[in-house]
Design an enzyme around this catalytic site. Structure first.
Site, short mmCIF file in Angstrom:
data_model
loop_
_atom_site.label_atom_id
_atom_site.label_comp_id
_atom_site.label_asym_id
_atom_site.label_seq_id
_atom_site.Cartn_x
_atom_site.Cartn_y
_atom_site.Cartn_z
N GLU A 271 83.58 78.39 2.33
CA GLU A 271 82.47 79.30 2.02
C GLU A 271 82.09 79.20 0.55
OE1 GLU A 271 84.21 81.75 5.57
OE2 GLU A 271 85.12 81.44 3.60
N THR A 272 80.82 79.47 0.31
CA THR A 272 80.26 79.64 -1.03
C THR A 272 79.57 81.00 -1.04
OG1 THR A 272 79.94 77.27 -1.40
CG2 THR A 272 78.58 78.77 -2.71
#
Length: 307
Positions: free
Chosen positions: A48-49
């Protein structure tokens, strides 16, 4: 016209760099369209970002948007914990060091309160109180179908506990997961998704969370692995949203007494990225009344991103 954004790299659910779950946090993402945010997340290619934006409500610290390499998520644990720890360090280090502070984040699942504390070692711990409680979903795939999709035997799935047998179940805290109890750590170590069969069994579910009571650390309650489906990566070193939902699994099969309980979850060892998630749950009148997850986060690097 190009634009430059600051970003930070952190390892979350660990107190050591190069373990835990890696995370990219991008600042000042206001005005950037969703397709560009998705492209940035694909470029980082982490599980994830998280993007920080100005909050709509001025009493909040920031608004967050979370992307995997392939899609946006309404909620995920390690981006929320990592973002809260970073914001506490960069915007309130003096207060964090003296007394700790509260980071309030706007998200697609509502307002998220995170309490941040700075340990004597200089590592920040953040704890998120989830707004609401996990909800059950159905149907649950059969033991035989899960075994065939995970390179296991049907006998590997399920185990006995003091209050009865753990069997597969589906719960959601934001994203939904199928929870697969595995009889031993040896079986969990050899589990592998089978191409085609795994996706067919999970359908729209984004992941299978496998867990066993046989742990490496005697203080841990479970040893877990999470195999992802359709998120742009195969396995996750630490899965906060699944840990939140696991509170409902613990309540359903362990029947804890009234009051507050604290569990430790170990994950990521099979990937060489050991992680530790603190799970707290509150039981009132026999029902799950509240859930919180917490963990440490360490900063690894920073830079500028051109979009």
């Amino acid at each position: 016209m190009s634009r430059s954004l600051a970003y930070h790299l952190l390892d979350v659910f660990t107190d050591r760099r190069f373990s835990g779950n890696p995370l990219a946090v991008v600042e000042d993402a206001d005005g950037v369209d969703a397709s560009t945010l998705q492209a940035v997340a694909r470029e980082f290619n982490l599980s994830e970002t998280v993007f920080l934006l100005a909050p709509r409500d001025p009493v909040m610290t920031a608004r967050i948007r979370i992307f995997t390499p392939t899609q946006e998520l309404p909620f995920a644990g390690h981006p929320t914990i990592g973002a809260a720890a970073l914001l506490a360090e960069t915007r309130g280090l003096d207060a964090l060091t003296r007394n700790g502070l509260v980071v309030a984040l706007e998200s697609d699942v509502g307002a998220l309160r995170c309490d941040a504390l700075r340990g004597r070692s200089g590592v920040t711990y953040a704890e998120l109180r989830f707004p609401g409680t996990p909800r059950p979903l159905g149907p649950t795939p059969s033991r035989e179908a899960l075994a065939a999709a995970l390179t296991l035997a049907p006998a590997d799935i399920g185990f006995e506990a003091d209050c009865g047998a753990h069997v597969p179940s589906v719960y959601a805290a934001g994203p939904a997961f199928v929870f697969v109890p595995v009889a031993s750590r040896a079986a969990l170590d050899r589990a592998r998704p089978v191409a085609g069969a795994f996706g067919a069994v999970l359908g729209a579910l984004p992941g299978a969370y496998l867990y066993t009571p046989e742990t490496i650390d005697p203080a841990a309650a479970i040893h877990a692995r999470m195999f992802a489906h359709g998120l742009g990566f195969e396995e996750d070193p630490a899965t906060g949203a699944a840990a939140v939902a696991f509170a409902a699994v613990a309540q359903a099969f362990e029947r804890p007494e009234e009051g507050e309980h604290e569990l430790f979850i170990e994950q990521g060892h099979a990937m060489g990225r050991p992680s530790r998630i603190t799970l707290r749950l509150w039981i009132a009148e026999g029902a799950l009344a509240g859930v919180a997850i917490g963990g440490q986060a360490v900063r690894v690097g920073e830079g500028r991103l051109r979009i």
